[in-house]
Design a protein around this motif. Structure first.
Motif, PDB file in Angstrom:
ATOM      1  N   LEU A 139      13.145  11.118 -36.188  1.00 50.81           N
ATOM      2  CA  LEU A 139      13.243  12.330 -35.379  1.00 50.81           C
ATOM      3  C   LEU A 139      13.625  13.515 -36.258  1.00 50.81           C
ATOM      4  O   LEU A 139      14.552  13.432 -37.077  1.00 50.81           O
ATOM      5  N   VAL A 140      12.917  14.632 -36.077  1.00 50.98           N
ATOM      6  CA  VAL A 140      13.252  15.895 -36.730  1.00 50.98           C
ATOM      7  C   VAL A 140      13.836  16.820 -35.668  1.00 50.98           C
ATOM      8  O   VAL A 140      13.237  17.003 -34.594  1.00 50.98           O
ATOM      9  N   LEU A 141      14.999  17.399 -35.944  1.00 48.22           N
ATOM     10  CA  LEU A 141      15.690  18.219 -34.960  1.00 48.22           C
ATOM     11  C   LEU A 141      15.984  19.604 -35.534  1.00 48.22           C
ATOM     12  O   LEU A 141      16.312  19.739 -36.718  1.00 48.22           O
ATOM     13  N   GLU A 142      15.884  20.604 -34.686  1.00 52.32           N
ATOM     14  CA  GLU A 142      16.261  21.971 -35.038  1.00 52.32           C
ATOM     15  C   GLU A 142      16.925  22.604 -33.822  1.00 52.32           C
ATOM     16  O   GLU A 142      16.579  22.279 -32.675  1.00 52.32           O
ATOM     17  N   SER A 143      17.864  23.515 -34.067  1.00 46.09           N
ATOM     18  CA  SER A 143      18.571  24.174 -32.970  1.00 46.09           C
ATOM     19  C   SER A 143      18.530  25.684 -33.152  1.00 46.09           C
ATOM     20  O   SER A 143      18.337  26.195 -34.258  1.00 46.09           O
ATOM     21  N   LEU A 144      18.720  26.388 -32.042  1.00 42.24           N
ATOM     22  CA  LEU A 144      18.732  27.849 -32.024  1.00 42.24           C
ATOM     23  C   LEU A 144      19.838  28.308 -31.093  1.00 42.24           C
ATOM     24  O   LEU A 144      19.982  27.783 -29.989  1.00 42.24           O
ATOM     25  N   TYR A 145      20.619  29.278 -31.556  1.00 44.93           N
ATOM     26  CA  TYR A 145      21.627  29.881 -30.682  1.00 44.93           C
ATOM     27  C   TYR A 145      21.610  31.387 -30.894  1.00 44.93           C
ATOM     28  O   TYR A 145      21.730  31.860 -32.021  1.00 44.93           O
ATOM     29  N   LEU A 146      21.456  32.134 -29.816  1.00 43.47           N
ATOM     30  CA  LEU A 146      21.460  33.588 -29.848  1.00 43.47           C
ATOM     31  C   LEU A 146      22.495  34.086 -28.847  1.00 43.47           C
ATOM     32  O   LEU A 146      22.492  33.668 -27.689  1.00 43.47           O
ATOM     33  N   SER A 147      23.354  34.970 -29.305  1.00 44.62           N
ATOM     34  CA  SER A 147      24.365  35.532 -28.414  1.00 44.62           C
ATOM     35  C   SER A 147      23.892  36.876 -27.884  1.00 44.62           C
ATOM     36  O   SER A 147      23.312  37.681 -28.612  1.00 44.62           O
ATOM     37  N   ALA A 148      24.137  37.121 -26.607  1.00 52.61           N
ATOM     38  CA  ALA A 148      23.767  38.399 -26.019  1.00 52.61           C
ATOM     39  C   ALA A 148      24.617  39.531 -26.569  1.00 52.61           C
ATOM     40  O   ALA A 148      24.184  40.679 -26.627  1.00 52.61           O
ATOM     41  N   ALA A 149      25.852  39.249 -26.988  1.00 55.51           N
ATOM     42  CA  ALA A 149      26.738  40.250 -27.572  1.00 55.51           C
ATOM     43  C   ALA A 149      26.507  40.297 -29.075  1.00 55.51           C
ATOM     44  O   ALA A 149      26.497  39.272 -29.748  1.00 55.51           O
ATOM     45  N   PHE A 208       6.754   9.381 -24.766  1.00 56.90           N
ATOM     46  CA  PHE A 208       7.117  10.232 -25.900  1.00 56.90           C
ATOM     47  C   PHE A 208       6.745   9.482 -27.174  1.00 56.90           C
ATOM     48  O   PHE A 208       7.460   8.596 -27.619  1.00 56.90           O
ATOM     49  N   GLY A 209       5.584   9.825 -27.741  1.00 56.75           N
ATOM     50  CA  GLY A 209       5.071   9.102 -28.888  1.00 56.75           C
ATOM     51  C   GLY A 209       5.098   9.910 -30.158  1.00 56.75           C
ATOM     52  O   GLY A 209       5.554  11.063 -30.179  1.00 56.75           O
ATOM     53  N   PRO A 210       4.620   9.338 -31.252  1.00 58.35           N
ATOM     54  CA  PRO A 210       4.588  10.039 -32.536  1.00 58.35           C
ATOM     55  C   PRO A 210       3.822  11.360 -32.432  1.00 58.35           C
ATOM     56  O   PRO A 210       2.745  11.427 -31.849  1.00 58.35           O
ATOM     57  N   GLY A 211       4.400  12.402 -32.998  1.00 63.71           N
ATOM     58  CA  GLY A 211       3.810  13.730 -32.941  1.00 63.71           C
ATOM     59  C   GLY A 211       4.234  14.544 -31.744  1.00 63.71           C
ATOM     60  O   GLY A 211       4.022  15.767 -31.713  1.00 63.71           O
ATOM     61  N   ASP A 212       4.813  13.902 -30.723  1.00 63.22           N
ATOM     62  CA  ASP A 212       5.284  14.634 -29.546  1.00 63.22           C
ATOM     63  C   ASP A 212       6.554  15.405 -29.885  1.00 63.22           C
ATOM     64  O   ASP A 212       7.321  15.029 -30.780  1.00 63.22           O
ATOM     65  N   GLN A 213       6.756  16.467 -29.139  1.00 64.63           N
ATOM     66  CA  GLN A 213       7.929  17.310 -29.374  1.00 64.63           C
ATOM     67  C   GLN A 213       8.598  17.645 -28.054  1.00 64.63           C
ATOM     68  O   GLN A 213       7.915  17.922 -27.049  1.00 64.63           O
ATOM     69  N   PRO A 273       0.309  23.824 -32.049  1.00 64.28           N
ATOM     70  CA  PRO A 273       1.300  22.897 -32.624  1.00 64.28           C
ATOM     71  C   PRO A 273       2.087  23.542 -33.767  1.00 64.28           C
ATOM     72  O   PRO A 273       1.494  24.095 -34.696  1.00 64.28           O
ATOM     73  N   LEU A 274       3.391  23.482 -33.669  1.00 64.21           N
ATOM     74  CA  LEU A 274       4.281  23.990 -34.715  1.00 64.21           C
ATOM     75  C   LEU A 274       5.407  22.983 -34.929  1.00 64.21           C
ATOM     76  O   LEU A 274       5.882  22.374 -33.969  1.00 64.21           O
ATOM     77  N   PRO A 275       5.864  22.796 -36.164  1.00 58.82           N
ATOM     78  CA  PRO A 275       7.035  21.945 -36.382  1.00 58.82           C
ATOM     79  C   PRO A 275       8.269  22.582 -35.747  1.00 58.82           C
ATOM     80  O   PRO A 275       8.289  23.795 -35.479  1.00 58.82           O
ATOM     81  N   PRO A 276       9.333  21.798 -35.498  1.00 60.64           N
ATOM     82  CA  PRO A 276      10.497  22.330 -34.770  1.00 60.64           C
ATOM     83  C   PRO A 276      11.089  23.603 -35.371  1.00 60.64           C
ATOM     84  O   PRO A 276      11.414  24.538 -34.630  1.00 60.64           O
ATOM     85  N   LEU A 281      16.921  23.560 -28.319  1.00 62.67           N
ATOM     86  CA  LEU A 281      16.958  22.383 -29.182  1.00 62.67           C
ATOM     87  C   LEU A 281      15.562  21.778 -29.180  1.00 62.67           C
ATOM     88  O   LEU A 281      15.015  21.468 -28.119  1.00 62.67           O
ATOM     89  N   ALA A 282      14.972  21.656 -30.370  1.00 62.67           N
ATOM     90  CA  ALA A 282      13.627  21.091 -30.510  1.00 62.67           C
ATOM     91  C   ALA A 282      13.716  19.772 -31.263  1.00 62.67           C
ATOM     92  O   ALA A 282      14.379  19.683 -32.304  1.00 62.67           O
ATOM     93  N   VAL A 283      13.035  18.745 -30.734  1.00 59.56           N
ATOM     94  CA  VAL A 283      13.061  17.403 -31.315  1.00 59.56           C
ATOM     95  C   VAL A 283      11.632  16.901 -31.415  1.00 59.56           C
ATOM     96  O   VAL A 283      10.902  16.909 -30.425  1.00 59.56           O
ATOM     97  N   CYS A 284      11.240  16.463 -32.604  1.00 61.26           N
ATOM     98  CA  CYS A 284       9.890  15.962 -32.829  1.00 61.26           C
ATOM     99  C   CYS A 284       9.956  14.546 -33.386  1.00 61.26           C
ATOM    100  O   CYS A 284      10.782  14.254 -34.274  1.00 61.26           O
TER     101      CYS A 284
END
Length: 364
Positions: free
Chosen positions: A131-141, A284-289, A319-322, A348-351
């Motif tokens: 599994l490849v994982l990436e995260s994103l956090y954006l604050s409104a302030a 949820f198979g190989p290549g799915d995100q 298709p884009l990587p996480p 949170l993106a998981v591939c």
């Protein structure tokens, strides 16, 4: 801003010879200390004050600059200018010292907030098994670093377990609630045999915490959340949705909302219904995100007030990587909303990489 004092002095020097002697532009040099105070410290402001006073005297008493005789040097109008510049310089020195103290305090606060975010929202591993994982956090302030949005990924003996959530409300109470939920999840994720019992355990934790906090809004302190589990043998993903926006599954250029219509109430509201937590299973198979996100994404509005069409945008990107997917989402959200983000945003993106799916169990 750091060049502004020099540019201002150059402008005065350029205009002064063009004006009649009875209309001295050099009086404008009074503001030089204040312009310096915006970007420099007290010593620099004091030096700029001395320079401004001396330069006013030079312009007042040198025929080469404005056609004035030396007698103008001690004219009462120029003496008043020297005195005013000195007083403004003293004020600018105090303001510069105060600004530097405020900047240092702000830097310390931001540093502490950044450390708190690393503890509260520690970076998810970029790789867990296949599994490849990436995260994103954006604050409104603009100056904020932490809020009520949260996410986590934990490798367990049952597979990789994921959490994304959004605490109702703002401020310190929301941050404390998010910290409590993350702490409970990080502990219970290793022990509970399925996502339904995991959700029940976190529901109990949140209800207990709400009672401990007390107040008139105990029943309103809730958290929307999605729990996901990708087993070690792969092939599927299990999801329990607690009043949260449904995740997206990206497969071969297609985008599908994983929504069975059986969403449970948010955490701390589960007592309102009997047996609220249902486990939904999807392939949820190989290549799915898998893309999990908070409502800060879908509730972002454009200039006309239209909500952000997440599924359509993701589908149009192909298709884009996480990592690239979340970077594109980040830029697109900022471009979509001309007034800036109005709410905290997390994703949170998981591939699942091609090959035999596996997720390692944590060490004993």
């Amino acid at each position: 801003m750091r060049l502004l004092p020099a540019l201002f002095v150059a402008a005065v020097l350029a205009v002064e010879p063009l004006t009649p002697p009875q209309w001295p532009v050099s009086f404008a040099l009074i503001v030089v200390p204040l312009l310096t105070a915006f970007s420099y410290g007290p010593v620099a402001v004091a030096g700029a004050t001395v320079f401004a006073v001396v330069f006013e005297g030079v312009l007042a008493g040198t025929p080469c600059c404005a056609g004035r005789s030396v007698g103008y040097l001690w004219d009462r109008h120029y003496v008043a200018s020297y005195i005013c510049t000195t007083l403004v310089g003293a004020l600018g020195t105090v303001l510069a010292a105060h600004r530097i103290r405020r900047e240092r305090t702000l830097a310390d606060v931001r540093f502490v907030a950044e450390i708190a975010q690393r503890v509260l929202l520690r970076p998810v591993p970029h790789r867990i098994g296949h599994l490849v994982l990436e995260s994103l956090y954006l604050s409104a302030a603009a100056e904020a670093r932490i809020g009520g949005d949260l996410f986590e990924a934990v490798p367990t003996g049952y597979g990789v377990r994921l959490l994304i959530g959004d605490v109702r409300g703002k401020g310190l109470l929301a941050v404390e609630t998010a910290a409590a939920l993350l702490g409970a999840f990080r502990e219970a994720a290793y022990e509970e045999p399925d996502l339904a019992t995991l959700a029940v355990r976190l529901e109990t934790s949140m209800a207990r915490r709400a009672v401990q906090l007390g107040g008139d809004e105990t029943a309103e302190r809730f958290v929307t959340a999605v729990f996901a589990e990708i087993p070690a043998h792969g092939g599927l993903v299990r999801i329990v949705n607690c009043g949260h926006p449904p995740p997206l599954c990206l497969r071969a250029g297609q985008v599908r909302e994983l929504d069975s219509g059986r969403s449970a109430p948010p955490l701390n509201l589960g007592m309102l219904v009997q047996d609220p937590y249902h486990i939904d299973v999807y392939p949820f198979g190989p290549g799915d995100q898998l893309l999990l996100y908070t409502d800060g994404v879908t509730e972002t509005r454009d200039a006309s007030g239209a909500f952000y069409p997440l599924a359509e945008r993701v589908r149009s990107w192909g298709p884009l990587p996480p990592g690239e997917l979340l970077a594109r989402l980040h830029d697109d959200l900022l471009a979509y909303s001309p007034r800036g983000l109005q709410d905290d945003t997390a994703a949170l993106a998981v591939c699942l990489l091609p090959g035999e799916p596996s997720a390692p169990a944590p060490p004993e």
